[in-house]
Design a protein around this motif. Structure first.
Motif: not given
Length: 499
Positions: A89-90, A93-94, A97, A410, A413, A445, A448, A452
């Motif tokens: 997940r991390s 997220y990175r 972002k 993810f 968010g 979003k 994002r 991703y």
């Protein structure tokens, strides 16, 4: 005594009087509440813990409810959680972002665990100037309107209804910027899917939402109307889904708003439960008949989505294709995994039915090779493929495309709160509560989602170049090894040989 000083003392004493009064009031209220809870607990008989241990027994249910929260944020290690761990997940997220995705010191991944995959780097890695973009693939080359794309990673099926309006809008705009496709899910096509201008795959579920007549049967007229929308590039017949093979879609009544009910053609506020299967599909010949019908009416590529369990029917349908001729083949097969996700599913199906992708994908690709149909039928892999390593693995095994729903959730968010079926999603993704949706900013979003997708493609490129090939679709099974029971690894081309 100075008047100012006396005034300050009076104010302090007045404040203490108020605080004392509030304390006594709260204490009295607490005592009344405890007495009330004691009486209620002793008189009820549905929960034995509360009856036998009144008031104190309530903490058991409180701690049980909060347990998921504490395990996720305080106690679980980076790679312990299910269905997705913190490390996975991390990274998403990175990437979403657009912040630093590098790590220090060393990997926390256990390389001795059975099933661990490892890519085999080449002594002569591909130089940056020699790298090329993923090759372009044409789906339905013999259709009047084929679909041509070089996108490897795309957005899997999520119905409007299962996810919220701002979530659909963000996915639509994000997919457009990323240059990938967005699958509508079985809930039909909404204006929100179209808003961003992204390429769309229209999914036809067992209830035929959006393309059914007054009797619930497939309507050629509505199919043609949908196909006239230029953004709709392909049609996907949903036979089964990873988290609930053998069960139709489930949308709780509290998520069936007036708009969603109108799109689906169902009553407002009532559970939307699709049939377990398409009534008109009883055998492999019926599948090919439906593919041919939809392709004839729409003029666009058509395939079907399924979870692999018993494999004989795959051999039967490939045999039937050979018998009828290659023109009868679907343009693609979307293979979902038994560890796929959904907004709502019965636990027995989610936990125990179907094959995971690590076993079913090699089986399907091998069977297509055996019948000389791999080039004709494109393979789309789905199911927990949310990081570059998992996507690259699927390409190496033989997939042509990868789709992901939860990875993009993810990116929107999602915090894996596991409340998708309750209309209480704290991030506004899977709820129709306007207040909860306010925190989901569509523009932010959407960016994002695009980020991703960008870094998934960047990551699989890194792996491919390390393995000595100049683009990800050239990865093969001999580039990957997997750890077995004895702690040693074996190459995938040896583990899954093409017969």
């Amino acid at each position: 005594m100075q008047p100012e000083f006396k005034s300050q003392i009076d104010m302090l004493l007045y404040g203490l009087d108020i605080m004392t009064g509030l304390f006594i009031l709260l204490l009295f209220g607490g005592i009344i509440s405890v007495i009330y809870m004691y009486i209620v607990d002793k008189r009820q008989t549905k929960q034995a813990i509360r009856h036998n241990y009144p008031v104190i027994g309530r903490f058991r249910y409180l701690f049980e409810k909060q347990g998921e929260f504490f395990r996720q944020y305080f106690f679980a290690q980076d790679r312990e959680e299910m269905p997705f761990n913190r490390a996975e997940r991390s990274w998403v997220y990175r990437a979403a972002k657009n912040v630093d995705r590098t790590l220090a010191f060393g990997s926390t991944r256990n390389l001795d665990q059975v099933g661990t995959i490892m890519f085999m780097n080449c002594a002569f890695p591909t130089l940056t100037e020699d790298a090329i973009a993923p090759q372009t693939i044409t789906l339905g080359p013999d259709c009047p309107h084929p679909y041509v794309t070089n996108s490897v990673f795309n957005i899997s099926a999520m119905s409007y209804g299962a996810i919220s309006k701002p979530a659909v809008l963000a996915l639509s705009y994000g997919a457009k910027e990323a240059g990938c496709w967005l699958n509508t899910g079985e809930g039909g096509l909404s204006l929100h899917h179209l808003a961003g201008g992204a390429d769309l795959v229209y999914q036809i579920g067992t209830a035929k939402y959006g393309v059914r007549d007054e009797h619930g049967h497939l309507s050629d007229e509505k199919l043609k109307s949908i196909a006239e929308i230029e953004q709709v590039k392909m049609f996907e017949i949903k036979l089964s889904q990873g988290a609930k093979p053998g069960k139709g879609g489930i949308l709780p009544g509290k998520k069936v708003t007036a708009e969603i009910a109108k799109i689906r053609g169902i009553p407002v506020g009532e559970d939307s439960i699709s049939p377990n299967a398409h009534p008109e599909i009883k055998n492999v010949g019926d599948i090919l008949d439906m593919v041919a019908r939809i392709r004839r009416v729409t003029g666009k590529p058509v395939g079907f989505k399924f979870v692999l369990g018993h494999t004989q029917w795959i051999a039967d349908i490939l045999t039937e294709i050979i018998k009828r001729g290659p023109e009868s083949a679907p343009d693609f097969m979307t293979l979902d995994s038994a560890d796929g996700g959904t907004g709502a599913a019965p636990q027995p199906l989610m936990d125990y039915v179907g094959l995971p992708l690590k076993e079913s994908l090699p089986l399907l690709v091998n069977m297509l090779e055996k019948y000389n149909l791999q080039g004709k039928i494109k393979v789309i892999a789905s199911g927990k493929l949310i990081t570059p390593s998992k996507v690259a693995w699927a390409l190496a095994v033989g997939a042509d495309f990868i789709v992901s729903a939860r990875g993009n959730m993810f990116a929107l968010g999602c915090i894996q709160a596991l409340q998708c079926n309750k209309n209480t999603c704290p991030t506004g993704i899977t709820t129709h509560n306007p207040k909860l949706q306010e925190g989901l900013d569509v523009q932010d979003k959407a960016q994002r989602v695009a980020n991703y997708n960008k870094y998934i493609h960047y990551g699989i490129g890194l792996i491919a170049h390390s393995c000595g090939v100049n683009e990800p679709r050239k990865l093969r099974r001999d580039h990957v090894r997997i750890v077995t029971e004895n702690g040693l690894s074996i190459a995938l081309d040896k583990l899954y040989p093409i017969e």
